[in-house]
Design a protein around this motif. Structure first.
Motif, PDB file in Angstrom:
ATOM      1  N   HIS A 119      -9.470 -14.659   5.432  1.00  0.00           N
ATOM      2  CA  HIS A 119      -9.159 -14.669   6.861  1.00  0.00           C
ATOM      3  C   HIS A 119      -7.701 -15.070   7.062  1.00  0.00           C
ATOM      4  O   HIS A 119      -7.231 -16.028   6.449  1.00  0.00           O
ATOM      5  CB  HIS A 119     -10.087 -15.651   7.589  1.00  0.00           C
ATOM      6  N   VAL A 120      -6.992 -14.352   7.926  1.00  0.00           N
ATOM      7  CA  VAL A 120      -5.580 -14.628   8.194  1.00  0.00           C
ATOM      8  C   VAL A 120      -5.404 -15.314   9.543  1.00  0.00           C
ATOM      9  O   VAL A 120      -4.905 -16.435   9.623  1.00  0.00           O
ATOM     10  CB  VAL A 120      -4.722 -13.345   8.105  1.00  0.00           C
ATOM     11  N   ARG A 121      -5.808 -14.645  10.614  1.00  0.00           N
ATOM     12  CA  ARG A 121      -5.708 -15.221  11.965  1.00  0.00           C
ATOM     13  C   ARG A 121      -6.538 -14.373  12.915  1.00  0.00           C
ATOM     14  O   ARG A 121      -6.756 -13.189  12.679  1.00  0.00           O
ATOM     15  CB  ARG A 121      -4.256 -15.292  12.436  1.00  0.00           C
ATOM     16  N   GLY A 122      -6.969 -14.985  14.018  1.00  0.00           N
ATOM     17  CA  GLY A 122      -7.785 -14.254  14.980  1.00  0.00           C
ATOM     18  C   GLY A 122      -8.950 -13.608  14.264  1.00  0.00           C
ATOM     19  O   GLY A 122      -9.687 -14.269  13.538  1.00  0.00           O
ATOM     20  N   ASP A 123      -9.129 -12.313  14.446  1.00  0.00           N
ATOM     21  CA  ASP A 123     -10.148 -11.566  13.708  1.00  0.00           C
ATOM     22  C   ASP A 123      -9.470 -10.628  12.706  1.00  0.00           C
ATOM     23  O   ASP A 123      -9.922  -9.515  12.464  1.00  0.00           O
ATOM     24  CB  ASP A 123     -11.033 -10.777  14.685  1.00  0.00           C
ATOM     25  N   LEU A 124      -8.356 -11.089  12.143  1.00  0.00           N
ATOM     26  CA  LEU A 124      -7.596 -10.291  11.182  1.00  0.00           C
ATOM     27  C   LEU A 124      -7.800 -10.856   9.776  1.00  0.00           C
ATOM     28  O   LEU A 124      -7.696 -12.064   9.566  1.00  0.00           O
ATOM     29  CB  LEU A 124      -6.111 -10.282  11.546  1.00  0.00           C
ATOM     30  N   TRP A 125      -8.048  -9.959   8.845  1.00  0.00           N
ATOM     31  CA  TRP A 125      -8.330 -10.327   7.456  1.00  0.00           C
ATOM     32  C   TRP A 125      -7.381  -9.584   6.523  1.00  0.00           C
ATOM     33  O   TRP A 125      -6.845  -8.543   6.869  1.00  0.00           O
ATOM     34  CB  TRP A 125      -9.772  -9.953   7.108  1.00  0.00           C
ATOM     35  N   ALA A 126      -7.235 -10.149   5.322  1.00  0.00           N
ATOM     36  CA  ALA A 126      -6.436  -9.512   4.268  1.00  0.00           C
ATOM     37  C   ALA A 126      -7.344  -9.179   3.094  1.00  0.00           C
ATOM     38  O   ALA A 126      -8.137 -10.026   2.654  1.00  0.00           O
ATOM     39  CB  ALA A 126      -5.324 -10.445   3.804  1.00  0.00           C
ATOM     40  N   ARG A 127      -7.233  -7.967   2.611  1.00  0.00           N
ATOM     41  CA  ARG A 127      -7.917  -7.577   1.378  1.00  0.00           C
ATOM     42  C   ARG A 127      -7.190  -8.281   0.235  1.00  0.00           C
ATOM     43  O   ARG A 127      -5.965  -8.182   0.130  1.00  0.00           O
ATOM     44  CB  ARG A 127      -7.879  -6.065   1.185  1.00  0.00           C
ATOM     45  N   ILE A 128      -7.917  -8.999  -0.590  1.00  0.00           N
ATOM     46  CA  ILE A 128      -7.303  -9.696  -1.718  1.00  0.00           C
ATOM     47  C   ILE A 128      -7.037  -8.669  -2.819  1.00  0.00           C
ATOM     48  O   ILE A 128      -7.961  -8.005  -3.299  1.00  0.00           O
ATOM     49  CB  ILE A 128      -8.199 -10.846  -2.223  1.00  0.00           C
TER      50      ILE A 128
END
Length: 186
Positions: free
Chosen positions: A140-149
């Motif tokens: 999870h990055v911020r808000g409802d934004l995610w990063a694919r690892i």
């Protein structure tokens, strides 16, 4: 008081973002402009931002746009105080391209320069494809934004992992995050 952008679309978003106050991230969660339609921007699964079928070549511009990205129930949008434009995202909007340890916490860096400290506010989630067994890790990055690892970063996590409740897991910020289903990798 900030003047609204003089143009719309890609140029209008860029103008509005440059006028955003402060040096941190703009408060997109506070902005609720009318939906203005879609803009031909696609964030590919490999993290490349495309506009009208061509890669956006200026890293600074991509970073600028990433700061006004928000996910709403109807999808991803670039949001300014006066404009909301829907964009397409193939997978997740960011890639976690590096991880380091800092005081017992795992700090992920995204392809856009954001940092997320894994813990209670920034979960690490690993879903496993039922057919292939392939892991799909994200943070999870911020808000409802995610990063694919990214795969190399996931391998680093696996190297750091310990067994916890029959699973490989990492700890960060006082939270244990499983890296796969029970028995996988043990």
């Amino acid at each position: 008081m900030t003047n609204p952008p003089t143009s719309s679309g890609l140029t209008g978003v860029a103008e509005a973002v440059r006028q955003a106050p402060g040096r941190g991230l703009p408060p997109v969660h506070l902005w609720h402009p009318e939906h203005c339609g879609e803009i031909d921007i696609l964030i590919r699964a490999d993290g490349v931002w495309m506009h009208e079928g061509s890669p956006i070549g200026r890293a600074e511009l991509v970073r600028l746009f990433s700061t006004v990205l928000r996910k709403d129930p109807d999808g991803y949008h670039l949001v300014t105080p006066v404009e909301k434009l829907k964009i397409a995202v193939e997978d997740l909007p960011f890639r976690a391209v590096a991880v380091r340890e800092n005081d017992g916490a795992l700090v992920f860096t995204t392809d856009q320069g954001d940092e997320a400290v894994a813990g209670p506010d920034h979960a690490i989630v690993v879903e496993t494809d039922a057919a292939t067994g392939e892991p799909a890790p994200r943070v999870h990055v911020r808000g409802d934004l995610w990063a694919r690892i990214a795969r190399p970063v996931f391998y680093e996590l696996v190297e750091r992992a310990q067994e916890a409740d029959g699973r490989l897991a990492v700890r960060s910020g006082g939270v244990t995050f499983p890296l796969g289903p029970k028995g996988a990798g043990l």
